[in-house]
Each structure stands twice: as C-alpha cells, then as structure tokens.
Design a protein around this motif. Structure first.
Motif, mmCIF file in Angstrom:
data_model
loop_
_atom_site.group_PDB
_atom_site.id
_atom_site.type_symbol
_atom_site.label_atom_id
_atom_site.label_comp_id
_atom_site.label_asym_id
_atom_site.label_seq_id
_atom_site.Cartn_x
_atom_site.Cartn_y
_atom_site.Cartn_z
ATOM 1 N N ASN A 31 0.837 -1.206 0.000
ATOM 2 C CA ASN A 31 0.000 0.000 0.000
ATOM 3 C C ASN A 31 0.873 1.258 0.000
ATOM 4 N N ASN A 90 1.364 3.992 -3.108
ATOM 5 C CA ASN A 90 1.145 5.430 -2.934
ATOM 6 C C ASN A 90 2.355 6.224 -3.406
ATOM 7 N N LYS A 109 -7.418 10.613 -5.169
ATOM 8 C CA LYS A 109 -7.395 9.895 -6.457
ATOM 9 C C LYS A 109 -8.808 9.569 -6.922
HETATM 10 MG MG LIG Z 1 -3.146 3.993 -1.580
#
Ligand SMILES: [Mg+2]
Ligand SMILES: Nc1ncnc2c1ncn2[C@@H]1O[C@H](COP(=O)(O)OP(=O)(O)O)[C@@H](O)[C@H]1O
Length: 249
Positions: free
Chosen positions: A150, A154, A206
């Motif tokens: 994760n 990012n 996002k």
């Molecule tokens: Mg993320």
C-alpha cells in the motif's frame, strides 16, 4: 496491464472492506485462481507467438524488439506469480516468525515492473534499495506485505510523471529493539492540512482511490506492536517511517 491493475484494485477493495473477515480471503483466493489462470494463459500465448516470430524475423532490429517483448512477458508472468502467492498468502491467518527485509522484498517484487530497469515500461523511475537488517519479526507475513505494498503504491502514484526516486531502507535502531522500514519518494508530497486528514477520515485525492490504504497499513503495523509515521513536503516528497519490534529467538 490495465486488466491486471483493475483486478488488483478489486482484490484490494475486497480486502479493505473487511480486513478481519477471513471468509473474504477465501473469496479472493477463488477469484485469484480463475483470473490468474486466464492471465497466465494469455501471457503464454503472447510469449509463444513472439518466439515463433523471432525465428522468422529477418532484421536484427526486429529480433531485438521481439526479444524485449519476450522478456517483458516473462517479467509480467513473474509479477503475476508474486501477486498470486500474495493473495493466496492472505488466506493464511497464522502468525509466524520471518525476516522483515524479505517481506519488504516480496512487496517490492510486485511493483518492480514499474521501474526503469524493467523491460515492461520505459520511464525514469529509479528504485534505491538499502537493506541493512536481517532481523526477524513475529506476525502475519502477508498482511505486512500488504501494508508495504500500500505504501509503495502510494509512493509510485505520487511520482506520476513517471520520474523520480523511490528509496527503501531497512535497518535496526541502535538498541536493536526495533527494525525500521523507511520508504521515501520524490513525488508530489502531501499538504499540511491533508496530512492531518489522512488518518481521521476516508481521505483520497485519487479518482479511483479508496482512502483506506494508509489506514490499513497503520492498523496493521500497530497491531504488530509497531508504529507508522509520515512526514511530507509538498512538491518535494514523502517519507513513511515504520518501526516493528524485533523478534529475538
Ligand atoms: Mg493507496
Ligand atoms: N507517498 C505519497 N505521496 C503523496 N500523497 C500521498 C502519499 N501517500 C498517500 N498520499 C495521499 O494520501 C491519500 C490516501 O492514501 P491511501 O489511504 O493509500 O488511499 P488511496 O491511495 O486509495 O487514495 C492519497 O489519495 C494521497 O492523496
């Protein structure tokens, strides 16, 4: 590549909807079995046809491009196998002892195709890996992989001009109590007000974001007796610092 990204997003959504619900993991495994089987068949076809075309190719230039396609398909197959192991591993809810740098490495192997030394894409994204600790931790290996994945995702997303440096360091603190994992990007950075919102709400910038990746990572690290902190400067980049207790046998 888009098909694969969509599938990974689906898997991530399923996992994030209920991180503690192990029935969900079974669903993911079943889905993965079918999807990955299909993807691998497609890749095998591309690879086989490329090999055939290589035998018939006349010019050296064409042969070179075809060999790159072949390398890219095998890199892609490897990435796919790693994703498969990962989603299958999430189904395993037993704690264990493992070398943390290897766990970090497994997460990196799933995003390695996004860097410039890969044959799959042509960009200027550089990976700078610095592992100085072989310390062990006790916990859920695949949840920790998900946590690192994760954070890595990012970082890569933040360098959206496909240019930048991702630095990953693994080292022990001076008293050998904690192992540190530091993930630094030279991406867009996070504003002061957004930094405050990160863990309070389901925050995302996002269009296809879930706003859950960081929370899952933080919960997971804290659930293992560690800590996760973020520092960031807009237009300069972001640093995620994780501490996990070393397991001494
Ligand atoms: Mg993320
Ligand atoms: N390394 C990073 N660089 C810039 N922004 C980041 C970084 N990591 C997280 N963010 C910001 O935090 C938000 C939340 O991240 P996350 O919880 O992983 O959810 P998502 O990635 O689905 O948006 C992101 O949308 C982004 O705005």
């Amino acid at each position: 590549m888009n098909i694969m990204n969509d599938s990974i997003n689906n898997i991530n959504n399923m996992v994030t909807n209920d991180i503690t619900n192990f029935d969900n993991y079974e669903m993911i495994t079943q889905f993965s079995e079918e999807a990955f089987h299909d993807f691998k068949n497609i890749l095998a076809t591309i690879s086989g046809l490329t090999q055939l075309t290589m035998l018939k190719a006349q010019s050296e230039e064409t042969k070179l491009y075809l060999s790159r396609i072949k390398r890219a398909t095998s890199d892609f197959t490897e990435a796919l196998n790693n994703y498969y192991d990962f989603t299958t591993g999430l189904n395993n809810n037993k704690k264990g002892i493992h070398v943390l740098s290897e766990t970090v490495d497994e997460a990196i192997s799933m995003v390695k195709h996004k860097f410039s030394d890969s044959d799959i894409i042509n960009n200027r994204l550089v990976l700078n890996l610095n592992i100085q600790s072989k310390s062990k931790v006790y916990g859920y290996k695949y949840k920790l992989i998900q946590c690192f994945l994760n954070i890595l995702t990012n970082a890569i997303d933040s360098m959206d001009k496909a240019e930048g440096i991702l630095t990953v360091k693994v080292f022990n603190d001076s008293s050998n109590v904690f192992v540190n994992v530091v993930i630094i990007d030279t991406g867009s950075g996070i504003s002061v007000e957004n930094l405050e919102r990160l863990f309070k709400e389901r925050f995302t910038t996002k269009s296809n974001g879930t706003g859950l990746g960081l929370k899952i990572a933080k919960n997971c690290v804290e659930g293992h007796g560690g800590s996760l902190s973020i520092t960031s400067k807009i237009n300069e980049g972001t640093k995620v610092h994780i501490l996990l207790p070393i397991y001494n046998d």
